[in-house]
Scaffold this active site. Structure first.
Site, PDB file in Angstrom:
ATOM      1  N   GLY A  46       0.834  -1.201   0.000  1.00 51.01           N
ATOM      2  CA  GLY A  46       0.000   0.000   0.000  1.00 51.01           C
ATOM      3  C   GLY A  46       0.865   1.245   0.000  1.00 51.01           C
ATOM      4  O   GLY A  46       2.016   1.215   0.456  1.00 51.01           O
ATOM      5  N   GLN A  51       2.957   9.890   1.252  1.00 53.26           N
ATOM      6  CA  GLN A  51       4.306   9.305   1.305  1.00 53.26           C
ATOM      7  C   GLN A  51       5.191   9.719   0.142  1.00 53.26           C
ATOM      8  O   GLN A  51       6.410   9.553   0.205  1.00 53.26           O
ATOM      9  CB  GLN A  51       4.204   7.777   1.346  1.00 53.26           C
ATOM     10  CG  GLN A  51       3.615   7.253   2.654  1.00 53.26           C
ATOM     11  CD  GLN A  51       3.491   5.754   2.602  1.00 53.26           C
ATOM     12  OE1 GLN A  51       2.500   5.225   2.116  1.00 53.26           O
ATOM     13  NE2 GLN A  51       4.504   5.060   3.080  1.00 53.26           N
ATOM     14  N   CYS A  91       5.985  -0.302   7.019  1.00 53.93           N
ATOM     15  CA  CYS A  91       5.635   0.851   6.199  1.00 53.93           C
ATOM     16  C   CYS A  91       6.831   1.225   5.348  1.00 53.93           C
ATOM     17  O   CYS A  91       7.963   1.225   5.831  1.00 53.93           O
ATOM     18  CB  CYS A  91       5.268   2.011   7.117  1.00 53.93           C
ATOM     19  SG  CYS A  91       4.850   3.519   6.242  1.00 53.93           S
ATOM     20  N   LEU A  92       6.569   1.580   4.100  1.00 53.33           N
ATOM     21  CA  LEU A  92       7.669   1.951   3.197  1.00 53.33           C
ATOM     22  C   LEU A  92       8.378   3.226   3.672  1.00 53.33           C
ATOM     23  O   LEU A  92       9.516   3.469   3.296  1.00 53.33           O
ATOM     24  CB  LEU A  92       7.143   2.132   1.765  1.00 53.33           C
ATOM     25  CG  LEU A  92       6.597   0.851   1.102  1.00 53.33           C
ATOM     26  CD1 LEU A  92       6.019   1.169  -0.264  1.00 53.33           C
ATOM     27  CD2 LEU A  92       7.684  -0.212   1.000  1.00 53.33           C
ATOM     28  N   HIS A 133      -4.283   1.676   7.709  1.00 53.30           N
ATOM     29  CA  HIS A 133      -2.905   2.175   7.744  1.00 53.30           C
ATOM     30  C   HIS A 133      -2.726   3.321   6.729  1.00 53.30           C
ATOM     31  O   HIS A 133      -2.183   4.380   7.060  1.00 53.30           O
ATOM     32  CB  HIS A 133      -1.965   1.002   7.434  1.00 53.30           C
ATOM     33  CG  HIS A 133      -0.515   1.354   7.328  1.00 53.30           C
ATOM     34  ND1 HIS A 133       0.446   0.795   8.146  1.00 53.30           N
ATOM     35  CD2 HIS A 133       0.154   2.194   6.487  1.00 53.30           C
ATOM     36  CE1 HIS A 133       1.626   1.295   7.825  1.00 53.30           C
ATOM     37  NE2 HIS A 133       1.481   2.134   6.815  1.00 53.30           N
ATOM     38  N   GLU A 134      -3.218   3.109   5.508  1.00 54.55           N
ATOM     39  CA  GLU A 134      -3.042   4.136   4.460  1.00 54.55           C
ATOM     40  C   GLU A 134      -3.891   5.368   4.731  1.00 54.55           C
ATOM     41  O   GLU A 134      -3.465   6.500   4.467  1.00 54.55           O
ATOM     42  CB  GLU A 134      -3.363   3.565   3.077  1.00 54.55           C
ATOM     43  CG  GLU A 134      -2.509   2.375   2.635  1.00 54.55           C
ATOM     44  CD  GLU A 134      -1.017   2.553   2.815  1.00 54.55           C
ATOM     45  OE1 GLU A 134      -0.525   3.697   2.767  1.00 54.55           O
ATOM     46  OE2 GLU A 134      -0.333   1.534   3.034  1.00 54.55           O
ATOM     47  N   HIS A 137      -2.154   7.648   7.002  1.00 55.43           N
ATOM     48  CA  HIS A 137      -1.156   8.494   6.324  1.00 55.43           C
ATOM     49  C   HIS A 137      -1.808   9.783   5.818  1.00 55.43           C
ATOM     50  O   HIS A 137      -1.209  10.854   5.905  1.00 55.43           O
ATOM     51  CB  HIS A 137      -0.559   7.763   5.110  1.00 55.43           C
ATOM     52  CG  HIS A 137       0.586   6.855   5.440  1.00 55.43           C
ATOM     53  ND1 HIS A 137       1.728   7.295   6.052  1.00 55.43           N
ATOM     54  CD2 HIS A 137       0.769   5.522   5.203  1.00 55.43           C
ATOM     55  CE1 HIS A 137       2.572   6.270   6.193  1.00 55.43           C
ATOM     56  NE2 HIS A 137       2.012   5.180   5.687  1.00 55.43           N
TER      57      HIS A 137
HETATM   58 NI    NI Z   1       2.742   3.214   5.557  1.00 55.32          NI
END
Ligand code: NI
Length: 167
Positions: A46, A51, A91-92, A133-134, A137
């Site tokens: 995701g 991000q 998470c990226l 989660h997204e 963000h």
């Molecule tokens: Ni993330």
């Protein structure tokens, strides 16, 4: 398609609150293509526009094993949630850090797709976790902020140290 740079925690820009997408233009579609390419290349399941330093309410997700089931959520809204689950998340924007976060087990989300059509989706399991989660963000919240203060301090120190080592 382009691979976009991903902001790394604790970058302050990860805390910006994303704005609603007012109209889906060619630029929006290009951004979504680039976000998907960036997510698949990472690889991740995701990615939120936040991000990649674009502060618009756009999320791409693909939790399929075959990486061919792209879900695009534009202006997502949680309209229902139930149950509790505690899953390990990563998470990226926080590479190499994984920890358990308490989330709803099931969610119902309403969003626009790339064509601007409104749809409703019921999700559970990994998909439900990923959506929450997204969407965090988009509100400027990174998953580690669900953890204890002590853990957050440790993670920040670890990532800052790693950043220094790579410069
Ligand atoms: Ni993330």
């Amino acid at each position: 398609m382009a691979i976009l740079p991903i902001l790394q925690y604790p970058d302050e820009r990860l805390h910006k609150v994303a704005k609603k997408v007012e109209s889906i233009t060619a630029a929006t579609r290009r951004l979504i293509e680039d976000m998907a390419a960036t997510m698949y290349a990472a690889p991740g399941v995701g990615l939120a526009a936040t991000q990649v330093d674009v502060h618009q309410r756009i999320v791409v997700i693909d939790v399929s094993e075959t990486h061919d089931d792209l879900l695009v959520l534009i202006n997502p809204e949680l309209i229902a949630s139930s149950g509790e689950s505690k899953c390990e998340e990563g998470c990226l924007s926080v590479p190499g850090i994984y920890d358990k976060v308490q989330r709803a087990e099931r969610v119902t989300v309403r969003a626009l797709n790339v064509k601007g059509e409104l749809f409703t989706l019921d999700a559970e399991g990994l998909l439900a976790v990923c959506i929450q989660h997204e969407m965090d963000h988009l509100m400027g919240k990174v998953f580690v902020e669900h953890l204890s203060h002590l853990k957050q301090v440790r993670i920040r120190n670890k990532l800052k140290k790693r950043l220094r080592e790579t410069m």
